[in-house]
Every structure is written in C-alpha cells, then in structure tokens.
Design a protein around this motif. Sequence first.
Motif, mmCIF file in Angstrom:
data_model
loop_
_atom_site.group_PDB
_atom_site.id
_atom_site.type_symbol
_atom_site.label_atom_id
_atom_site.label_comp_id
_atom_site.label_asym_id
_atom_site.label_seq_id
_atom_site.Cartn_x
_atom_site.Cartn_y
_atom_site.Cartn_z
ATOM 1 N N GLN A 37 8.128 9.960 -0.647
ATOM 2 C CA GLN A 37 8.701 8.644 -0.883
ATOM 3 C C GLN A 37 7.605 7.623 -0.587
ATOM 4 O O GLN A 37 6.964 7.658 0.453
ATOM 5 C CB GLN A 37 9.917 8.406 0.013
ATOM 6 C CG GLN A 37 9.697 8.697 1.495
ATOM 7 C CD GLN A 37 10.913 8.340 2.321
ATOM 8 O OE1 GLN A 37 11.602 7.364 2.051
ATOM 9 N NE2 GLN A 37 11.180 9.145 3.353
ATOM 10 N N ARG A 38 7.365 6.761 -1.541
ATOM 11 C CA ARG A 38 6.354 5.713 -1.378
ATOM 12 C C ARG A 38 7.053 4.474 -0.836
ATOM 13 O O ARG A 38 8.012 3.994 -1.426
ATOM 14 C CB ARG A 38 5.659 5.424 -2.704
ATOM 15 C CG ARG A 38 4.876 6.617 -3.230
ATOM 16 C CD ARG A 38 4.200 6.301 -4.562
ATOM 17 N NE ARG A 38 3.451 7.449 -5.037
ATOM 18 C CZ ARG A 38 2.178 7.678 -4.756
ATOM 19 N NH1 ARG A 38 1.520 6.827 -3.992
ATOM 20 N NH2 ARG A 38 1.565 8.744 -5.233
ATOM 21 N N THR A 39 6.574 3.997 0.279
ATOM 22 C CA THR A 39 7.226 2.871 0.944
ATOM 23 C C THR A 39 6.297 1.667 0.983
ATOM 24 O O THR A 39 5.075 1.810 1.041
ATOM 25 C CB THR A 39 7.642 3.241 2.370
ATOM 26 O OG1 THR A 39 6.463 3.507 3.154
ATOM 27 C CG2 THR A 39 8.521 4.478 2.368
ATOM 28 N N ARG A 40 6.898 0.481 0.959
ATOM 29 C CA ARG A 40 6.120 -0.763 1.025
ATOM 30 C C ARG A 40 6.952 -1.796 1.784
ATOM 31 O O ARG A 40 8.122 -2.025 1.483
ATOM 32 C CB ARG A 40 5.788 -1.268 -0.378
ATOM 33 C CG ARG A 40 4.834 -2.464 -0.404
ATOM 34 C CD ARG A 40 4.547 -2.887 -1.839
ATOM 35 N NE ARG A 40 3.986 -1.792 -2.615
ATOM 36 C CZ ARG A 40 2.696 -1.491 -2.647
ATOM 37 N NH1 ARG A 40 1.839 -2.214 -1.960
ATOM 38 N NH2 ARG A 40 2.274 -0.492 -3.396
ATOM 39 N N LEU A 41 6.342 -2.409 2.803
ATOM 40 C CA LEU A 41 7.022 -3.385 3.635
ATOM 41 C C LEU A 41 6.127 -4.604 3.804
ATOM 42 O O LEU A 41 4.964 -4.471 4.191
ATOM 43 C CB LEU A 41 7.340 -2.780 5.013
ATOM 44 C CG LEU A 41 7.847 -3.745 6.083
ATOM 45 C CD1 LEU A 41 9.250 -4.244 5.737
ATOM 46 C CD2 LEU A 41 7.846 -3.065 7.464
ATOM 47 N N THR A 42 6.649 -5.786 3.480
ATOM 48 C CA THR A 42 5.937 -7.036 3.714
ATOM 49 C C THR A 42 6.575 -7.728 4.914
ATOM 50 O O THR A 42 7.788 -7.962 4.930
ATOM 51 C CB THR A 42 5.990 -7.954 2.481
ATOM 52 O OG1 THR A 42 5.394 -7.266 1.369
ATOM 53 C CG2 THR A 42 5.237 -9.251 2.731
ATOM 54 N N ALA A 43 5.758 -8.029 5.926
ATOM 55 C CA ALA A 43 6.277 -8.579 7.178
ATOM 56 C C ALA A 43 5.420 -9.755 7.625
ATOM 57 O O ALA A 43 4.232 -9.854 7.293
ATOM 58 C CB ALA A 43 6.306 -7.502 8.260
ATOM 59 N N ASP A 44 6.040 -10.644 8.401
ATOM 60 C CA ASP A 44 5.337 -11.772 9.015
ATOM 61 C C ASP A 44 4.992 -11.414 10.452
ATOM 62 O O ASP A 44 5.833 -10.881 11.200
ATOM 63 C CB ASP A 44 6.209 -13.032 8.982
ATOM 64 C CG ASP A 44 6.438 -13.545 7.570
ATOM 65 O OD1 ASP A 44 5.524 -13.383 6.739
ATOM 66 O OD2 ASP A 44 7.524 -14.089 7.295
ATOM 67 N N TYR A 45 3.752 -11.722 10.843
ATOM 68 C CA TYR A 45 3.273 -11.468 12.199
ATOM 69 C C TYR A 45 2.745 -12.766 12.809
ATOM 70 O O TYR A 45 2.106 -13.571 12.112
ATOM 71 C CB TYR A 45 2.149 -10.430 12.194
ATOM 72 C CG TYR A 45 2.632 -8.995 12.195
ATOM 73 C CD1 TYR A 45 2.586 -8.229 13.357
ATOM 74 C CD2 TYR A 45 3.126 -8.401 11.040
ATOM 75 C CE1 TYR A 45 3.022 -6.915 13.369
ATOM 76 C CE2 TYR A 45 3.561 -7.083 11.043
ATOM 77 C CZ TYR A 45 3.505 -6.354 12.216
ATOM 78 O OH TYR A 45 3.936 -5.055 12.220
ATOM 79 N N ALA A 46 3.022 -12.964 14.097
ATOM 80 C CA ALA A 46 2.446 -14.074 14.849
ATOM 81 C C ALA A 46 1.218 -13.563 15.578
ATOM 82 O O ALA A 46 1.294 -12.612 16.373
ATOM 83 C CB ALA A 46 3.462 -14.622 15.843
ATOM 84 N N CYS A 47 0.057 -14.176 15.302
ATOM 85 C CA CYS A 47 -1.216 -13.676 15.806
ATOM 86 C C CYS A 47 -1.922 -14.739 16.651
ATOM 87 O O CYS A 47 -1.859 -15.938 16.342
ATOM 88 C CB CYS A 47 -2.132 -13.256 14.656
ATOM 89 S SG CYS A 47 -1.429 -11.971 13.593
ATOM 90 N N ALA A 48 -2.606 -14.286 17.696
ATOM 91 C CA ALA A 48 -3.333 -15.176 18.597
ATOM 92 C C ALA A 48 -4.773 -15.319 18.122
ATOM 93 O O ALA A 48 -5.601 -14.431 18.340
ATOM 94 C CB ALA A 48 -3.286 -14.631 20.019
#
Length: 517
Positions: A37-48
């Motif tokens: 199964q090919r999976t793809r996830l777009t997520a927002d990250y808070a970075c320092a």
Amino acid sequence: MKPSATSRRRTVRASAVGALALVAGVLPGAGSQAQEQRTRLTADYACAFPSGTRQIEVELSGRFPASATAGQPVRIGEFHADVVLPRQALEKLLPAGTESVTSEAELTVQVAQGGRSADARWDALRADTTPVPAGQDLTLAHRGTVPPVTAARGGELGFTAGALALDVTPAAQQPDGEQPTGEKTGDGPGEKPATTPPATAPVRIGCRPAEGQELLLAAVRIGGPTDGADTSAPPAPSESPDPSASHERPEDEQDTARRGNGLDVGTAQLPPAKPCEQERPAGELDRSKLPEPPPGIPVRESPIGGIHWCAVPVAVSNVYKLRGAMVINDPRDGATTANLLIQKEWAVGPGYNQLRHLGELDLPDARATFLDFDFMPVSAGIEFTSSPMTIVTVQRGSSAPNYATIYLSQTLRMHDVKVNGVPLDVGPRCRTARPVELELKGKQPEYEVLKGGILRAKFEIPPFTGCGTGGEDLDPLFTASLSGGGNYLKLVQGPPCLMRPGGLGCVAPPKVPELPK
C-alpha cells in the motif's frame, strides 16, 4: 461440514498462481514483500528556527505491506520526507554566500498495536545537494531506507508520524578565482579532480506536529495469534516533544521504546555483511563478453592473477508482469559479499584503457512469503545458481569517463512450496529453462569498480521448466505469470576492501550500502 481432502487439494492447485507472485518477489535475489500500500501524508509542523518558531509543510510517503505475519519483519520500502523551508526562515539559518545545502532528517514514528506502542527512530533519511533558490522557499527531498518492524502478536499495526529533526548543512560559496578541492577519481589515465565544495557545520532544526491533525501513516494487518488485546485501532500518539528540546535519551530508555511490549522497531544501523571469502575467485572470464582492443594494443595478464578484493552489492528490481518490486541481497539481513579479482587482465595504449576483473557472488537459499489475490499466504524456498561475473571497464580518450559493464547469469530453482501451510509439490527441478542473463552498466563518476556506486540493467525472465509432479504440468502457469522482458534492476555496490594474504581478511570490513532509491 469439513471440506474433503480432494477439495483441499483443488484449493491448493487453484492457489498456485500465488506461488508465481512469490517467485517474482525473490528473482534474481533474496527478499520479498506482500501486496503493498502506497501511503502519502501532508502535515504541518512547528519548527524552532534561529529567527523563531515557524510552521512548515512536510509530505511523508512510503510503501508499506498491506499485511504480514506475526514474528516476521514488516519491510517498509523507501521512505520519503519532503520538507519545505520558508524563505523568511532561511535568512538567519544559512550564512551569507550559501549556494547549496545537504540535509538529514530524523522522524520519530509511533508503532502501535492494541494497547502497546514503541517509538521507532527513522534517521537514515537524506537529501542530496540542493541549490538554494534566491528569494524562494527551499524544498528538501529526503529519501532513505528505514528499519523493519516486528510484531510478536496478531492484530492491526499502526504507524503514526511524530517529532521531526533536520540537520541542514550549508555549502559555502567559493571565493573568486579559487578552485575547489576534492579527491581524484578514475580507474586509469585521464583522472580528473572532483569538485566538492567545502561545507560548514550542520544546523539542527527541531519540529513537532501541529495540533489537531490525523497523522496515521499506515495500518498493516498482522496475521497470527493474538493475546486478547483490543486491536481495532492504534492508541493515540503520545505528546510530541518541544522542538527546541534535545532528542537524546538514556540507552535503556531508548531500548525500551524501541522494543516495547512485543514490538521490535529495530535500529537504523545496518548489520555487518557476511564474512568475505578467504579463497581467491577460481572461475574464468567469459571471453565472449570481452571487447576487442584497438589494433596494436595488446592484452596483458596479471602475473599474480589479479588483486583480491571484497565488496557488498545490494539491489532493487522490478518485475514487469507483476508490477512489483523486490529487494536483492537485503542489507538489513546482513548482506552476502562478492569475491573479486581486480585487474586480472588489461589492455592499455594511447587514448585507450581497458581493465578486466573477475567476480563471484553466491547468494544463499532464501525463504520468502507472499500473499495471493485471495490473501492466502504462499511461501517457498529459492535456490540460486550463479555464473562468475565478468567485469569490464573501458575508457576511450584521456579525458573521457570510464564505462563499466558486469556480465552475470543466474538460474532460479523453487522448492518447498506451501500454500496456506499446505505443501504444493512442484518437484525437484522447477527452475528457469535457461539462466537469467544480466548486463549491468555504470558510468564514471556514478560508478567505479574501486569506489562502488550505481549500476543498472534491463533483463528478461526465461520460461520455466520441470514444475509439477504426478503428471501435473505447472510450467505454463509459471511462464505465463512471470516470463518475459521489461524487467529492471538497479544495483548499488559498496566500496571494496583489500584482502590481506594468509587468511587475514580485509584491511577493514567492507561497507554495507543502503538500498538504491
């Protein structure tokens, strides 16, 4: 009412097509994976960042099996982490004059089954040299192979994205009039300096997922006995650490997190390769594959028969008919080494340089498992019979690159085939009717025999013969499902190590390369 023995035998025969998928999963080497199964996830990250905390977009993608077996490693294909750094954050992050960067990413993934969980650290994700665009966002494409996961019990196994850390290394701009330095490359005359710009120390960026997101990467069905725990869904991920906090933990805590409650998430470090062969290769070059040098340039033989080296090759191959990929000589299981005689013969003259090398690679029998279209497990033992490798490099002109070709043939035999645990007798001679002919090609600087690198080949799978017993001919079934052209192989050879005489082994153990991207 129980099915009769005759009915069960018919089911096994009808499921023989699953065994065909299995063969493709190990041809021409060891290792296979069930339906993907090919999976793809777009997520927002808070970075320092040095300029303060900013939100970035991260796209995570990979290939996970749809199902697996309890107690067996769950192999995850190449994993991607594409990170977009906003241009406003680059001003204080990168020193003035930065033209390009390299980057390494470390993603924490919570692996959970029922009420159990363990943290996996996927830290082998790397982005190659990437130019920094003027006044624009910077996209870093991280790629890498991650360690397998093993669940001791059956039930759904969930993978959830967690904290992310980036190590971004700027490459400084060259002063006007100054030439970059680098090591020399080449197998013969015409060596040219490589231009590797100097790099500064990496800058670490700590990131945590923004709240309120669904971060499940994949869910894999694990077949096998359960312990009565609720396996309907993975537990909620634990709170992500602050992006500015250190990711270091005591070793005992790390080990507990990696191997929590019957979940072994492994480590990113590859195991050492199998020991190098102490005996020098005893085979012969395939004379039909050797190019004829230009008139007037003689072929000379090494008075000592060549120099003894050892190297580790790993590969990924696609089988056209099954539209699937398989791992060859899996580095995560401790790869088998190739036994080499370098510079066995050569033909060197004005504007021409040909070197001839001999290699041997004996892959051990493999035990592989696949699932057919009815989700019925199929397994088999695979035996490989390989010819010696004839390796030729040719350079025409003092400033031209070296072109390398490796010739190898390999016969595949299937044995001990089982469908849903029931033996399927394919006989002792179920094999390809003729060897698979491989012609791997590489070009400097991407590949050099004494440095390693990438080689590629297209190959044909021959028809099968000798499959079936008791008058049952399974040859047409295997041939129709697997045989034919359009198959592709990409191989990475690690740098070879020099073998010392007297049985002392390598000067240093051969490096185990990662699987090709």
